[in-house]
Design a protein around this motif. Structure first.
Motif, mmCIF file in Angstrom:
data_model
loop_
_atom_site.group_PDB
_atom_site.id
_atom_site.type_symbol
_atom_site.label_atom_id
_atom_site.label_comp_id
_atom_site.label_asym_id
_atom_site.label_seq_id
_atom_site.Cartn_x
_atom_site.Cartn_y
_atom_site.Cartn_z
ATOM 1 N N GLY A 56 51.177 29.191 43.025
ATOM 2 C CA GLY A 56 50.134 28.617 42.166
ATOM 3 C C GLY A 56 48.892 29.486 42.117
ATOM 4 N N ILE A 57 48.500 30.037 43.259
ATOM 5 C CA ILE A 57 47.331 30.925 43.297
ATOM 6 C C ILE A 57 47.592 32.180 42.466
ATOM 7 C CG2 ILE A 57 45.903 32.364 44.810
ATOM 8 C CD1 ILE A 57 46.414 30.259 47.015
ATOM 9 N N SER A 58 48.826 32.659 42.503
ATOM 10 C CA SER A 58 49.191 33.843 41.728
ATOM 11 C C SER A 58 49.034 33.598 40.231
ATOM 12 C CB SER A 58 50.632 34.256 42.045
ATOM 13 O OG SER A 58 50.979 35.423 41.353
ATOM 14 N N VAL A 59 49.400 32.400 39.767
ATOM 15 C CA VAL A 59 49.222 32.064 38.353
ATOM 16 C C VAL A 59 47.746 32.175 37.971
ATOM 17 C CG1 VAL A 59 49.435 30.252 36.607
ATOM 18 C CG2 VAL A 59 51.252 30.570 38.283
ATOM 19 N N MET A 60 46.862 31.711 38.854
ATOM 20 C CA MET A 60 45.425 31.785 38.582
ATOM 21 C C MET A 60 44.960 33.235 38.454
ATOM 22 S SD MET A 60 44.266 28.883 38.048
ATOM 23 C CE MET A 60 42.597 29.539 37.869
ATOM 24 N N SER A 61 45.555 34.134 39.239
ATOM 25 C CA SER A 61 45.163 35.544 39.128
ATOM 26 C C SER A 61 45.495 36.092 37.742
ATOM 27 C CB SER A 61 45.878 36.375 40.208
ATOM 28 O OG SER A 61 47.256 36.534 39.926
ATOM 29 N N HIS A 62 46.611 35.655 37.166
ATOM 30 C CA HIS A 62 46.981 36.112 35.820
ATOM 31 C C HIS A 62 46.026 35.540 34.769
ATOM 32 C CE1 HIS A 62 50.348 37.811 37.750
ATOM 33 N NE2 HIS A 62 51.117 36.741 37.780
ATOM 34 N N VAL A 63 45.602 34.300 34.972
ATOM 35 C CA VAL A 63 44.645 33.691 34.042
ATOM 36 C C VAL A 63 43.311 34.440 34.097
ATOM 37 C CG1 VAL A 63 43.335 31.604 33.489
ATOM 38 C CG2 VAL A 63 45.749 31.429 34.156
ATOM 39 N N PHE A 64 42.854 34.775 35.304
ATOM 40 C CA PHE A 64 41.618 35.544 35.445
ATOM 41 C C PHE A 64 41.755 36.921 34.784
ATOM 42 C CE2 PHE A 64 40.595 32.867 39.341
ATOM 43 C CZ PHE A 64 39.555 32.191 38.705
ATOM 44 N N ARG A 65 42.939 37.511 34.880
ATOM 45 C CA ARG A 65 43.150 38.815 34.231
ATOM 46 C C ARG A 65 43.040 38.680 32.720
ATOM 47 N NH1 ARG A 65 44.876 43.615 35.709
ATOM 48 N NH2 ARG A 65 45.369 42.899 37.822
ATOM 49 N N ALA A 66 43.587 37.606 32.173
ATOM 50 C CA ALA A 66 43.486 37.371 30.732
ATOM 51 C C ALA A 66 42.024 37.148 30.320
ATOM 52 C CB ALA A 66 44.344 36.174 30.337
ATOM 53 N N LEU A 67 41.282 36.406 31.140
ATOM 54 C CA LEU A 67 39.862 36.167 30.850
ATOM 55 C C LEU A 67 39.069 37.475 30.889
ATOM 56 C CD1 LEU A 67 39.356 32.911 32.933
ATOM 57 C CD2 LEU A 67 38.978 33.115 30.466
ATOM 58 N N PHE A 224 32.805 40.433 33.764
ATOM 59 C CA PHE A 224 33.922 41.348 33.978
ATOM 60 C C PHE A 224 34.078 41.639 35.472
ATOM 61 C CE2 PHE A 224 35.874 45.522 34.376
ATOM 62 C CZ PHE A 224 36.908 45.477 33.452
ATOM 63 N N VAL A 225 32.954 41.890 36.135
ATOM 64 C CA VAL A 225 32.975 42.143 37.578
ATOM 65 C C VAL A 225 33.441 40.896 38.326
ATOM 66 C CG1 VAL A 225 31.554 42.673 39.603
ATOM 67 C CG2 VAL A 225 31.188 43.914 37.457
ATOM 68 N N PHE A 226 32.927 39.735 37.896
ATOM 69 C CA PHE A 226 33.312 38.474 38.554
ATOM 70 C C PHE A 226 34.817 38.243 38.447
ATOM 71 C CE2 PHE A 226 34.427 33.987 37.911
ATOM 72 C CZ PHE A 226 34.082 33.477 39.161
ATOM 73 N N TYR A 227 35.374 38.440 37.247
ATOM 74 C CA TYR A 227 36.811 38.225 37.077
ATOM 75 C C TYR A 227 37.616 39.254 37.868
ATOM 76 C CZ TYR A 227 35.846 34.894 33.313
ATOM 77 O OH TYR A 227 35.409 33.808 32.583
ATOM 78 N N TRP A 232 41.462 39.902 42.452
ATOM 79 C CA TRP A 232 41.889 40.474 43.731
ATOM 80 C C TRP A 232 41.699 39.502 44.884
ATOM 81 C CZ3 TRP A 232 44.842 44.643 44.401
ATOM 82 C CH2 TRP A 232 45.081 45.396 43.246
ATOM 83 N N PHE A 233 40.769 38.595 44.747
ATOM 84 C CA PHE A 233 40.639 37.525 45.742
ATOM 85 C C PHE A 233 41.884 36.651 45.720
ATOM 86 C CE2 PHE A 233 39.265 33.213 46.948
ATOM 87 C CZ PHE A 233 38.809 33.472 48.232
ATOM 88 N N CYS A 234 42.360 36.330 44.525
ATOM 89 C CA CYS A 234 43.586 35.524 44.403
ATOM 90 C C CYS A 234 44.779 36.266 45.001
ATOM 91 C CB CYS A 234 43.863 35.193 42.937
ATOM 92 S SG CYS A 234 42.795 33.919 42.229
ATOM 93 N N TYR A 235 44.875 37.575 44.719
ATOM 94 C CA TYR A 235 45.975 38.353 45.273
ATOM 95 C C TYR A 235 45.965 38.288 46.806
ATOM 96 C CZ TYR A 235 46.823 40.660 40.745
ATOM 97 O OH TYR A 235 47.130 40.918 39.443
ATOM 98 N N PHE A 236 44.779 38.454 47.370
ATOM 99 C CA PHE A 236 44.667 38.446 48.830
ATOM 100 C C PHE A 236 44.976 37.057 49.398
ATOM 101 C CE2 PHE A 236 42.105 37.661 52.645
ATOM 102 C CZ PHE A 236 42.596 38.658 53.480
ATOM 103 N N VAL A 237 44.399 36.031 48.791
ATOM 104 C CA VAL A 237 44.568 34.672 49.301
ATOM 105 C C VAL A 237 46.024 34.233 49.206
ATOM 106 C CG1 VAL A 237 43.975 32.241 48.921
ATOM 107 C CG2 VAL A 237 42.187 33.982 48.889
#
Length: 341
Positions: A56-67, A224-227, A232-237
């Motif tokens: 589930g966290i990984s899905v969020m990383s993809h959403v942040f990448r799209a944003l 852009f910096v925040f996303y 990468w926070f999502c990837y690590f977590v």
């Protein structure tokens, strides 16, 4: 005959080489492991709820990448819907499971075609997207060198390729060759304006540069910096969360001297991120070996490390397949809607 040889060479480099690397590295990995022990760990020693949480966290990383990508595209005058951008990212990673690196091309082709935008500009924005990821990995590597120097030294001493990279980068001849190559490319582009292929390359480069350089002048730089941090926070977590799924990595999370598992996770995470640079099907092989080595530094056996890496990789793969199916349904429904109109 020349065309067929050229096509065969292209096919060899794009598809067969990554597949061969995947098979070679996976076979190497399992030669080091007792397969029976690994399967026993997977059957009786795993809390799968933590693996689902990581997915589930990984899905969020993809959403942040799209944003993040939407900020770049909007600065180029391309205002694609967020769901379409999310699906482009989902489809990109799902396609990379079968055809390494082709997903990035498909992602740009899909958005450029959907929004009637120049492909080269969209591609340039994606290049900037990937370079920002490279910068994040570099910063994480520096952080890891500071926090876990013994672990990185162990990696460099055990694997000659690591020493080779350091020695090559330290050689003055490497930098002479690098500068000489850059000067040669500049001379060809500067003095070869009369040549058709050179003009085409320069026009292509100009369009790509517009997509790339937009990062420096676009609105929303701080978002852009925040996303980027969020991705990468999502990837690590997601990797850290998976530590709680296994008893042997859960012990690392209970050790105050290892920052409650954060230090081992950081080492495994950075090594696995570097391993993803090796072309393979969905990272299978290089990613797993990097994670195994990162865990082995902290006393995790080969069987345990393989079980951990294979289950985590498999969970992410199942998730990407599901997201890829969702993407294909979304695109098909969009085409049907346009056809009815």
């Amino acid at each position: 005959m020349g065309i067929s040889v050229k096509k065969f060479a292209s096919y060899l480099v794009k598809w067969l080489l990554p597949l061969a690397l995947t098979v070679l590295l996976v076979s190497y990995m399992f030669r080091k492991v007792n397969f029976h022990d690994m399967m026993e760990i997977l059957r009786h020693g795993v809390d799968y709820w933590w693996i689902l949480c990581a997915m589930g966290i990984s899905v969020m990383s993809h959403v942040f990448r799209a944003l993040r990508w939407r900020i770049q595209l909007r600065s180029l005058g391309i205002d694609a819907p967020l769901l379409a951008l999310c699906c482009s990212v989902f489809g990109c990673y799902a396609l990379n499971l079968v055809f390494p690196r082709l997903g990035e091309v498909w992602r740009c082709t899909y958005i450029a075609g959907r929004e009637h935008a120049p492909f080269t500009k969209v591609l340039g924005s994606m290049v900037a997207d990937r370079l920002s990821d490279t910068l994040c990995v570099f910063l994480l590597l520096v952080l890891t060198f500071i926090i876990a120097t013994p672990a990185i030294n162990a990696f460099l001493s055990k694997y000659p390729v690591g020493q080779g990279i350091v020695e090559t980068a330290s050689s003055p001849w490497f930098w002479v060759a690098l500068v000489g190559g850059a000067v040669l490319i500049w001379a060809i582009l500067h003095f070869g304006n009369g040549l058709g292929p050179v003009r085409k390359v320069k026009d292509l480069g100009k369009d790509m540069w517009q997509g790339f350089a937009v990062v420096a002048k676009m609105d929303g730089k701080w978002m852009f910096v925040f996303y980027s941090v969020a991705i990468w926070f999502c990837y690590f977590v997601q990797l850290y969360v998976a530590f709680f799924a296994f008893p042997f990595t859960r012990e690392l999370c209970a050790a105050p001297g290892l920052a409650y598992g954060l230090t081992p996770c950081l080492v495994a995470f950075v090594l696995s991120s570097i391993g993803m640079a090796v072309p393979s099907n969905g990272g299978l092989g290089p990613w797993n070996i990097a994670v195994m080595f990162g865990l082995a530094i902290y006393g995790i056996s080969a069987a345990d490390g393989t079980a951990f890496s294979m289950l985590q990789w498999s969970g992410q793969t199942v998730m990407l397949i599901a997201l890829g199916i969702f993407t294909m349904v979304y695109i098909s429904l969009g085409k049907n809607t346009k056809t009815q109109k």
